[in-house]
Design a protein around this motif. Structure first.
Motif, PDB file in Angstrom:
ATOM      1  N   LEU A  84       0.816  -1.205   0.000  1.00 21.71           N
ATOM      2  CA  LEU A  84       0.000   0.000   0.000  1.00 21.71           C
ATOM      3  C   LEU A  84       0.855   1.263   0.000  1.00 21.71           C
ATOM      4  O   LEU A  84       0.382   2.320  -0.419  1.00 21.71           O
ATOM      5  N   ASP A 104      -6.852   2.383  -7.107  1.00 22.45           N
ATOM      6  CA  ASP A 104      -6.822   1.622  -5.857  1.00 22.45           C
ATOM      7  C   ASP A 104      -7.522   0.288  -6.006  1.00 22.45           C
ATOM      8  O   ASP A 104      -7.103  -0.709  -5.412  1.00 22.45           O
ATOM      9  N   SER A 105      -8.602   0.251  -6.774  1.00 22.48           N
ATOM     10  CA  SER A 105      -9.335  -0.994  -6.970  1.00 22.48           C
ATOM     11  C   SER A 105     -10.196  -0.877  -8.230  1.00 22.48           C
ATOM     12  O   SER A 105     -10.450   0.221  -8.732  1.00 22.48           O
ATOM     13  N   GLU A 123      -7.603  -4.716  -3.767  1.00 20.17           N
ATOM     14  CA  GLU A 123      -6.879  -4.162  -2.606  1.00 20.17           C
ATOM     15  C   GLU A 123      -7.318  -4.893  -1.339  1.00 20.17           C
ATOM     16  O   GLU A 123      -8.524  -5.055  -1.081  1.00 20.17           O
ATOM     17  N   THR A 125      -6.640  -4.269   2.463  1.00 25.85           N
ATOM     18  CA  THR A 125      -6.051  -3.375   3.479  1.00 25.85           C
ATOM     19  C   THR A 125      -5.597  -4.152   4.707  1.00 25.85           C
ATOM     20  O   THR A 125      -4.652  -3.733   5.388  1.00 25.85           O
ATOM     21  N   ARG A 130      -1.874  -4.659  -2.733  1.00 27.87           N
ATOM     22  CA  ARG A 130      -2.743  -4.468  -3.902  1.00 27.87           C
ATOM     23  C   ARG A 130      -2.297  -5.477  -4.960  1.00 27.87           C
ATOM     24  O   ARG A 130      -1.136  -5.493  -5.362  1.00 27.87           O
TER      25      ARG A 130
END
Length: 445
Positions: A84, A104-105, A123, A125, A130
């Motif tokens: 990340l 990000d996605s 992604e 978290t 990712r």
């Protein structure tokens, strides 16, 4: 392009090619959309699979990533795993060195090292990674193009075969027309037998029926002309023979009275021949103008009758001719020449048959609107009334000087005007009643 077969061939072949192209374009659009959905689903599933294999932040080898990212495919997909904070953790062999995506996605498209890529980013978290799985857009287009080429290339190879099949089919289907054309071309000029339309296609059969109708009309016209010529020759032979005989008598006679009688007979024969020739010319003119447009005008019936009476002398000076004053107040919208022909022949026919000291009456009737002539002659037997308008018909009460054409001319002229001739015998006394009923479009005032 005057050939029906060539026109049909071009139209059918063009329509087939256009439909084929439209179908190919539709397959191309549909296949491309299906491929896009299938590839996108594969990218999503592959990214989720790789993300699930990352446990506790452990790094995966390139072989493991290759096996997870593209099971069953040979180097089709490329995969990258980024932290990340932007560090490359792992990648598949053959993956580009540059970052596949910056989203990000989700799905995104990017140009990496000069190539367009379609990438799905997953992604996680919790694991701090990712996962990016992508494939080349050019590879997708190449697969779609291969599919379309598989449709187009056979079509291009089939077009010559299809063209030959269309041309042969049209030739076979139009063969009945060629046969009928050959039959018409080979027949004699006076052969008016109907054309056999049994082999003709249903679309062409109305044309064949119309042609047979035309041949029947031509046959009737030719037969009518032959009959007219034969009748005319027969009718002319009698007065001409009489002229010759009376001329010989006049030349050989020593007695002045005999000579004068022969000369009077010559005048009678000449008058009959003149009237016959005039009637034949009138018939020929009406027949020739049967399909021509005629000019119409407002015509006063009384004026026409005055002209006819003034130019037609009765055989006996004691014959009285009466014209209804209403006719001088009656105008009709019609062709003056043809109407004059009809009325003149009605008047001359009455003069031929009226008795000595008889009366010929012209009148006008309102219901139905018509002009009527009545004579005081012998009339026509009831069984002969329908036959009286036939050419050269002379019934049992025929005139010595007539040729059987007067009422035929009236009937033909009435048809040209759109009028109707009605013949009946008088009920109050002996004699014929002839009525010419006006056409619906005639204006009477």
């Amino acid at each position: 392009m005057s050939s029906l077969r060539a026109r049909l061939f071009v139209v059918l072949l063009t329509a087939t090619c256009v439909i084929w192209l439209c179908a190919t374009f539709w397959v191309y659009i549909g296949s491309k959309a299906e491929f896009e959905r299938a590839f996108d689903n594969r990218l999503r599933e592959s990214a989720k699979m790789v993300a699930s294999l990352v446990s506790g932040g452990a790094l995966l080898s390139a072989d493991v990533i290759d096996a997870a990212a593209s099971p069953g495919y040979e180097r089709v997909l490329s995969c990258q795993i980024w932290s990340l904070d932007g560090r490359l953790i792992a990648h598949s062999s053959g993956a580009p060195k540059g970052r596949l995506a910056f989203a990000d996605s989700g799905f995104s498209e990017h140009v990496v090292e000069g190539e367009s890529w379609r990438v799905y980013t997953a992604e996680d978290t919790a694991k701090g990674v990712r996962v990016m799985v992508g494939d080349r857009v050019g590879m997708r287009d190449h697969l779609v193009h291969d599919l379309v080429a598989g449709l187009v290339v056979p079509a291009l190879l089939v077009i010559p075969v299809l063209s030959a099949a269309l041309w042969l089919s049209l030739r076979l289907e139009l063969r009945p027309l060629r046969i009928m054309a050959e039959q018409l071309r080979d027949r004699a000029a006076d052969d008016m037998t109907p054309v056999d339309a049994a082999l003709a296609p249903s679309e062409v059969r109305p044309l064949m029926e119309a042609l047979n109708g035309l041949l029947a009309n031509l046959d009737a016209a030719l037969r009518h002309d032959r009959e007219l010529t034969a009748f005319a020759a027969h009718e002319l032979r009698t007065p001409l023979a009489g002229l010759k005989t009376q001329a010989q008598i006049a030349l050989a006679a020593a007695d002045p009275a005999v000579r004068e009688g022969a000369l009077l007979q010559i005048l009678v024969s000449a008058d009959r021949t003149t009237r016959l020739i005039r009637q034949l010319l009138t018939l020929a003119t009406l027949d020739a103008e049967a399909h021509q447009a005629m000019a119409s005008e407002h015509v006063n019936l009384g004026e026409i009758l005055d002209e006819i009476v003034a130019s037609s002398q009765p055989k006996n000076d004691s014959v009285f001719i009466r014209i209804d004053p209403e006719l001088h107040r009656t105008n009709v919208f019609s062709n003056r020449e043809i109407l004059t022909v009809a009325l003149r022949n009605l008047h001359e026919n009455a003069l031929q048959y009226v008795s000595p000291s008889g009366v010929i009456s012209w009148g006008y009737e309102n219901e139905p609107r018509c002009i009527v002539i009545e004579d005081e002659g012998p009339g026509i037997p009831e069984d002969e009334l329908p036959l009286a308008v036939r050419r050269f018909f002379r019934g049992r009460r025929k005139s010595a000087t007539g040729a059987g054409l007067g009422l035929s001319i009236v009937e033909l002229a009435a048809l040209r005007l759109g009028w109707r001739l009605m013949l009946t015998n008088r009920k109050d006394r002996a004699g014929l009643r002839a009525a010419l009923r006006f056409a619906d479009g005639s204006e009477a005032a």
